[in-house]
Write a protein that holds these residues in place. Sequence first.
Motif, short mmCIF file in Angstrom:
data_model
loop_
_atom_site.label_atom_id
_atom_site.label_comp_id
_atom_site.label_asym_id
_atom_site.label_seq_id
_atom_site.Cartn_x
_atom_site.Cartn_y
_atom_site.Cartn_z
N ALA A 45 0.86 -1.19 0.00
CA ALA A 45 0.00 0.00 0.00
C ALA A 45 0.89 1.23 0.00
O ALA A 45 1.96 1.23 0.63
N LYS A 46 0.43 2.27 -0.71
CA LYS A 46 1.26 3.46 -0.86
C LYS A 46 0.38 4.68 -1.10
O LYS A 46 -0.67 4.57 -1.76
N VAL A 47 0.78 5.83 -0.57
CA VAL A 47 0.13 7.10 -0.87
C VAL A 47 1.22 8.09 -1.23
O VAL A 47 2.13 8.36 -0.44
N LYS A 48 1.14 8.63 -2.45
CA LYS A 48 2.17 9.54 -2.94
C LYS A 48 1.56 10.89 -3.26
O LYS A 48 0.52 10.98 -3.93
N LEU A 49 2.20 11.97 -2.79
CA LEU A 49 1.74 13.33 -3.00
C LEU A 49 2.39 13.97 -4.21
O LEU A 49 3.55 13.72 -4.52
N ASN A 50 1.61 14.84 -4.87
CA ASN A 50 2.14 15.74 -5.89
C ASN A 50 1.42 17.07 -5.68
O ASN A 50 0.37 17.32 -6.25
N GLY A 51 1.99 17.91 -4.82
CA GLY A 51 1.29 19.13 -4.41
C GLY A 51 0.08 18.77 -3.59
O GLY A 51 0.18 18.09 -2.57
N ARG A 52 -1.10 19.20 -4.04
CA ARG A 52 -2.34 18.84 -3.35
C ARG A 52 -3.05 17.65 -4.00
O ARG A 52 -4.18 17.32 -3.65
N PHE A 53 -2.39 17.04 -4.97
CA PHE A 53 -2.91 15.81 -5.56
C PHE A 53 -2.23 14.62 -4.88
O PHE A 53 -1.07 14.70 -4.47
N ALA A 54 -2.96 13.52 -4.76
CA ALA A 54 -2.38 12.33 -4.14
C ALA A 54 -2.85 11.10 -4.90
O ALA A 54 -3.99 11.03 -5.38
N THR A 55 -1.96 10.12 -4.99
CA THR A 55 -2.29 8.83 -5.58
C THR A 55 -2.30 7.78 -4.47
O THR A 55 -1.28 7.56 -3.80
N PHE A 56 -3.46 7.17 -4.25
CA PHE A 56 -3.61 6.08 -3.30
C PHE A 56 -3.50 4.78 -4.09
O PHE A 56 -4.28 4.54 -5.01
N ARG A 57 -2.56 3.93 -3.70
CA ARG A 57 -2.29 2.71 -4.47
C ARG A 57 -2.29 1.49 -3.54
O ARG A 57 -1.82 1.58 -2.39
N MET A 58 -2.83 0.40 -4.02
CA MET A 58 -2.77 -0.86 -3.30
C MET A 58 -2.48 -1.97 -4.30
O MET A 58 -3.02 -1.96 -5.42
#
Length: 248
Positions: A45-58
Amino acid sequence: MIKTILTASLLAATSPLAMAADGHHHDIRSEVDSSKVADFDIVAAKVKLNGRFATFRMSTAGKAGASTPPAIGNGAPGAAIWAYVWPTTLDPSAVGFGEKTGILALAATSHPDFDDTPLQDENVDGDTGNDGGQWHSHWVVLTPDDRCGPGALSVRDVPEGTSPVMPATWPGVPFYLDSPGFTPVFDGASIEVNVVLANADIHALHEAQYDGVTTALRVNANFHAPHVCVENVFDIASGDLSLPGKVH
């Protein structure tokens, strides 16, 4: 037992002490467990930020999203909800709920017996009211609730006669759920949801922690019994729901 661990670990992990103790972690990795259904057996599981955008990945041991709950043909009462969930330490106000109302989680869900995304047409057939079985996203606020069982969690209810603070895309249901329209993207053994966190404090985003959970929830016939209970936990990325993942 797992429900008690779920509640206790979530409450502990949202404390400042727990955040500081686990602050060195980034993504979460887990061993394959052949005793679990492969598409709900979490391996990362991972959560990556790009400014105020985020990608939640599993990532899962099998094809993510391959299984959906069976329809009971009775509408919402008694209906099953299957979900990929990322519980976080972010305050619910980060996405438009009232402050300090519970545990903010992003969920990708499927529930063929009802539709709770009235603004979206997930299956692109011209009808916005028949898409519940399609995988779609929600923000939810979770709270400990023994009415769902000892140590269990529910999606926080909206008491009758009250007008709590809700996101603009709240679908009007009597519990703390938002239908923001972020589309879950499945690719083999992974699921990703790209979100925007426009209201969140930027410092809080960089300090946030998370975990990954696959779970089944159940809709009660009584709206305030509570309305939606966490019924079964398929897998927890960290093993103990300590929210060790560090958003980065």
